[in-house]
Design an enzyme around this catalytic site. Structure first.
Site, PDB file in Angstrom:
ATOM      1  N   ARG A 106     -13.896  32.056 -41.432  1.00  0.00           N
ATOM      2  CA  ARG A 106     -13.868  31.591 -40.047  1.00  0.00           C
ATOM      3  C   ARG A 106     -12.731  30.610 -39.852  1.00  0.00           C
ATOM      4  NH1 ARG A 106     -14.932  27.079 -37.549  1.00  0.00           N
ATOM      5  NH2 ARG A 106     -15.731  26.087 -39.428  1.00  0.00           N
ATOM      6  N   VAL A 107     -12.100  30.682 -38.686  1.00  0.00           N
ATOM      7  CA  VAL A 107     -11.150  29.666 -38.248  1.00  0.00           C
ATOM      8  C   VAL A 107     -11.629  29.158 -36.894  1.00  0.00           C
ATOM      9  CG1 VAL A 107      -9.146  30.520 -39.534  1.00  0.00           C
ATOM     10  CG2 VAL A 107      -9.605  31.405 -37.250  1.00  0.00           C
ATOM     11  N   SER A 108     -11.176  27.962 -36.522  1.00  0.00           N
ATOM     12  CA  SER A 108     -11.693  27.321 -35.320  1.00  0.00           C
ATOM     13  C   SER A 108     -11.079  27.819 -34.025  1.00  0.00           C
ATOM     14  CB  SER A 108     -11.495  25.811 -35.415  1.00  0.00           C
ATOM     15  OG  SER A 108     -12.219  25.304 -36.503  1.00  0.00           O
ATOM     16  N   SER A 109      -9.815  28.229 -34.063  1.00  0.00           N
ATOM     17  CA  SER A 109      -9.167  28.609 -32.812  1.00  0.00           C
ATOM     18  C   SER A 109      -8.309  29.844 -32.990  1.00  0.00           C
ATOM     19  CB  SER A 109      -8.303  27.454 -32.293  1.00  0.00           C
ATOM     20  OG  SER A 109      -7.234  27.225 -33.180  1.00  0.00           O
TER      21      SER A 109
ATOM     22  N   GLN B 169      -5.131  29.822 -35.096  1.00  0.00           N
ATOM     23  CA  GLN B 169      -5.232  29.918 -36.558  1.00  0.00           C
ATOM     24  C   GLN B 169      -5.601  31.314 -37.028  1.00  0.00           C
ATOM     25  OE1 GLN B 169      -8.352  27.056 -36.864  1.00  0.00           O
ATOM     26  NE2 GLN B 169      -6.943  25.374 -37.318  1.00  0.00           N
TER      27      GLN B 169
END
Length: 189
Positions: free
Chosen positions: A56-59, A62
């Site tokens: 997972r990445v936050s945005s 990314q």
């Protein structure tokens, strides 16, 4: 094995496990002996199940990092002797409870091992509770790099403030207001 031993291994309080056994809601097979003692039946060591990597990445900025993260997770898991059957990638905040791919992964009973690179890739807070809940059904979470860095704590605090500011002031200005709150806190300290 004794019910108390099973409860300790899986992070469940003994009284909770006893109530589950009494009510017939234990997630594993259990029998009651003639003396009234509950025994958890041993499950086969080689449980049929899949190991899945969760990245997972936050945005969306990314998003390019997802593929590199997936490569690192699969390489490390293979080094640990796990065979990854699927890689689940998602873009979303670790504080966001609306991550459909993670929810689907947690509901899938065929997944016995979830592999993540860092603790915060799965959940910012409450990973211990999630591990205990999965452990009660014979499933587990493997964290490749379990070290918590001081920068992670600062980032966690920023995300919590951003989340609260977003609820109060709206999504656009949440990040700016969270950073201002942190600056004010640093000046006071």
């Amino acid at each position: 094995m004794k019910l108390s031993e099973w409860a300790q291994r899986n992070g469940v309080h003994y009284q909770t496990a006893w109530k589950w056994a009494r009510d017939g809601t234990m997630p594993v097979p259990v029998v009651k002996t003639a003396t009234g003692r509950y025994l958890v039946l041993e499950q086969p060591a080689d449980r049929a199940g899949r190991a899945v990597a969760y990245c997972r990445v936050s945005s969306a900025d990314q998003k390019a990092d997802l593929e590199r993260q997936a490569g690192r997770v699969v390489t490390a898991a293979t080094g640990m002797g796990l065979t990854i059957s699927d890689v689940v990638t998602e873009v979303g905040s670790g504080l966001n409870g609306r991550r459909p791919k993670l929810a689907r992964l947690l509901r899938d009973a065929s997944v016995s091992v979830i592999v993540v690179e860092h603790r915060d890739r799965l959940a910012r807070f409450g990973l211990e509770h999630l591990s205990a809940a999965l452990g009660a059904s014979g499933r587990r979470i493997v964290v490749i790099d379990d070290a918590e860095v001081e920068d992670d704590l600062v980032r966690d605090m920023t995300e919590v403030l951003t989340s609260f500011c977003a609820r109060l002031y709206g999504r656009r200005s949440a990040s700016r207001r969270a950073k201002a709150a942190l600056r004010a806190a640093r000046e006071v300290a």
